[in-house]
Design an enzyme around this catalytic site. Structure first.
Site, mmCIF file in Angstrom:
data_model
loop_
_atom_site.group_PDB
_atom_site.id
_atom_site.type_symbol
_atom_site.label_atom_id
_atom_site.label_comp_id
_atom_site.label_asym_id
_atom_site.label_seq_id
_atom_site.Cartn_x
_atom_site.Cartn_y
_atom_site.Cartn_z
ATOM 1 C CB THR A 30 -1.006 0.038 1.435
ATOM 2 O OG1 THR A 30 0.255 0.146 2.555
ATOM 3 C CG2 THR A 30 -1.819 -0.921 1.245
ATOM 4 C CG ASN A 32 1.427 3.673 3.697
ATOM 5 O OD1 ASN A 32 1.688 2.598 3.535
ATOM 6 N ND2 ASN A 32 1.010 4.105 5.538
ATOM 7 C CD GLU A 117 -2.157 1.343 5.023
ATOM 8 O OE1 GLU A 117 -2.127 0.218 4.743
ATOM 9 O OE2 GLU A 117 -2.669 0.715 6.274
HETATM 10 P P1 ADP Z 1 4.586 0.693 3.910
HETATM 11 O O1 ADP Z 1 4.196 0.304 5.248
HETATM 12 O O2 ADP Z 1 6.011 1.596 3.968
HETATM 13 O O3 ADP Z 1 3.957 1.575 3.286
HETATM 14 P P2 ADP Z 1 4.469 -1.288 2.139
HETATM 15 O O4 ADP Z 1 4.987 -2.519 2.330
HETATM 16 O O5 ADP Z 1 3.045 -1.127 2.570
HETATM 17 O O6 ADP Z 1 5.022 -0.427 3.146
HETATM 18 O O7 ADP Z 1 4.600 -0.597 0.202
HETATM 19 C C1 ADP Z 1 5.375 -0.566 -0.089
HETATM 20 C C2 ADP Z 1 5.574 0.006 -1.269
HETATM 21 O O8 ADP Z 1 5.210 -0.512 -2.062
HETATM 22 C C3 ADP Z 1 4.336 1.778 -1.441
HETATM 23 O O9 ADP Z 1 5.184 2.891 -0.708
HETATM 24 C C4 ADP Z 1 4.886 1.373 -3.055
HETATM 25 O O10 ADP Z 1 5.863 2.716 -2.814
HETATM 26 C C5 ADP Z 1 5.023 0.859 -3.289
HETATM 27 N N1 ADP Z 1 4.042 -0.636 -4.241
HETATM 28 C C6 ADP Z 1 4.492 -1.200 -4.799
HETATM 29 N N2 ADP Z 1 3.125 -1.654 -5.859
HETATM 30 C C7 ADP Z 1 2.783 -1.375 -5.036
HETATM 31 C C8 ADP Z 1 0.947 -1.125 -5.274
HETATM 32 N N3 ADP Z 1 0.255 -2.090 -6.894
HETATM 33 N N4 ADP Z 1 -0.166 -0.348 -4.905
HETATM 34 C C9 ADP Z 1 0.498 0.290 -3.750
HETATM 35 N N5 ADP Z 1 1.862 0.917 -3.393
HETATM 36 C C10 ADP Z 1 2.474 -0.667 -4.159
HETATM 37 N N1 RBF Z 2 -6.533 -3.179 8.259
HETATM 38 C C1 RBF Z 2 -7.506 -3.769 9.759
HETATM 39 O O1 RBF Z 2 -7.524 -3.529 10.466
HETATM 40 N N2 RBF Z 2 -9.034 -3.730 8.670
HETATM 41 C C2 RBF Z 2 -9.546 -3.927 8.120
HETATM 42 O O2 RBF Z 2 -10.816 -4.340 7.789
HETATM 43 C C3 RBF Z 2 -8.868 -3.449 6.830
HETATM 44 N N3 RBF Z 2 -8.697 -3.156 5.778
HETATM 45 C C4 RBF Z 2 -8.133 -3.472 4.570
HETATM 46 C C5 RBF Z 2 -8.065 -3.011 3.048
HETATM 47 C C6 RBF Z 2 -7.706 -2.844 2.450
HETATM 48 C C7 RBF Z 2 -8.178 -2.814 1.025
HETATM 49 C C8 RBF Z 2 -6.220 -2.072 2.573
HETATM 50 C C9 RBF Z 2 -5.524 -1.840 1.291
HETATM 51 C C10 RBF Z 2 -6.156 -2.780 3.801
HETATM 52 C C11 RBF Z 2 -6.721 -2.858 4.184
HETATM 53 N N4 RBF Z 2 -6.288 -2.950 5.829
HETATM 54 C C12 RBF Z 2 -7.231 -3.101 7.035
HETATM 55 C C13 RBF Z 2 -4.775 -2.220 6.582
HETATM 56 C C14 RBF Z 2 -4.144 -3.693 6.641
HETATM 57 O O3 RBF Z 2 -3.879 -3.922 7.871
HETATM 58 C C15 RBF Z 2 -2.704 -2.588 6.183
HETATM 59 O O4 RBF Z 2 -2.837 -2.643 4.489
HETATM 60 C C16 RBF Z 2 -1.159 -3.539 6.783
HETATM 61 O O5 RBF Z 2 -1.528 -3.182 8.144
HETATM 62 C C17 RBF Z 2 -0.309 -2.086 5.520
HETATM 63 O O6 RBF Z 2 -0.238 -1.142 5.758
HETATM 64 MG MG MG Z 3 2.181 0.826 2.825
#
Ligand code: ADP
Ligand code: RBF
Ligand code: MG
Length: 183
Positions: A30, A32, A117
């Site tokens: 995701t 952020n 995110e």
């Molecule tokens: P963080 O907790 O630092 O956000 P994540 O594992 O959630 O770590 O995401 C890491 C990064 O992955 C995002 O900030 C983005 O740069 C990259 N990324 C790669 N593919 C995707 C995608 N399909 N959607 C969103 N972010 C993506």
């Molecule tokens: N986290 C939760 O604790 N409860 C949720 O219902 C929940 N729904 C999510 C739905 C989507 C589409 C996404 C992208 C994330 C969701 N998350 C939820 C957040 C998830 O815990 C988080 O992406 C990870 O902790 C990484 O930051």
């Molecule tokens: Mg993220």
């Protein structure tokens, strides 16, 4: 049905570091953004939960440096810094893609700060920390929930992605891609 007011809500933001769990724990990265950018967007305050819409990445990105591990911080995100490069994300720069967005405290993880995110429904070859991200939030899917297991959370996110694709295929959503905001 086209987006129902207050949607579309447009958010012009940039990608910051999060807890570093999206990819590693869930296999669902995701991007952020500062939660304040979501709160300033015009979506009724306090409306945490799961949204769908469209996203566009542009500009240059960098490498994320974490100054501590998520474990050391408990429910607070680790301090991070983005070391910029002059590269832009290709071939996705400027392309409008489907997204699902989660806003709130992530009850499954018990965060002490709200996060916003965005999971873009697209396979990127690299990360794009620091890039510009433009969002059109087009509707609300559900409130945040707690789950009995990581697998149950992942399953629900997959369900959100399925719903987002269904909504985005309906009349009135596709043309938002050519909105002036995304130019
Ligand atoms: P963080 O907790 O630092 O956000 P994540 O594992 O959630 O770590 O995401 C890491 C990064 O992955 C995002 O900030 C983005 O740069 C990259 N990324 C790669 N593919 C995707 C995608 N399909 N959607 C969103 N972010 C993506
Ligand atoms: N986290 C939760 O604790 N409860 C949720 O219902 C929940 N729904 C999510 C739905 C989507 C589409 C996404 C992208 C994330 C969701 N998350 C939820 C957040 C998830 O815990 C988080 O992406 C990870 O902790 C990484 O930051
Ligand atoms: Mg993220």
């Amino acid at each position: 049905m086209p987006p129902v007011p207050p949607y579309p809500v447009f958010i012009d933001s940039h990608v910051i570091g999060g807890f570093g769990r999206g990819s590693s724990d869930l296999g669902i990265p995701t991007a952020n953004i500062p939660a304040s950018d979501f709160l300033a967007s015009g979506i009724p305050k306090g409306q945490t939960g799961i949204y769908f819409g469209l996203a566009k990445i542009s500009g240059t990105y960098g490498t994320l440096v974490r100054h501590s591990s998520p474990e050391e911080n408990g429910p607070k995100p680790p301090a991070t810094e983005i070391v910029r490069t002059e590269k832009s994300i290709v071939p996705e720069d400027g392309v409008v893609l489907p997204m699902v967005m989660s806003v709130g405290w992530n009850p499954f993880y018990g965060n002490s700060e709200p996060s916003a995110e965005v999971h873009i429904v697209h396979k990127f070859a690299e990360q794009f920390y620091g890039a510009d991200i433009k969002l059109a939030v087009l509707g609300y899917i559900r409130p945040e929930q707690n789950f009995a297991s990581v697998d149950a959370l992942i399953e629900e996110i997959m369900n959100d992605i399925r719903k987002a694709k269904e909504f985005l295929a309906e009349d009135g959503f596709k043309q938002i891609e050519s909105n002036e905001f995304f130019k």
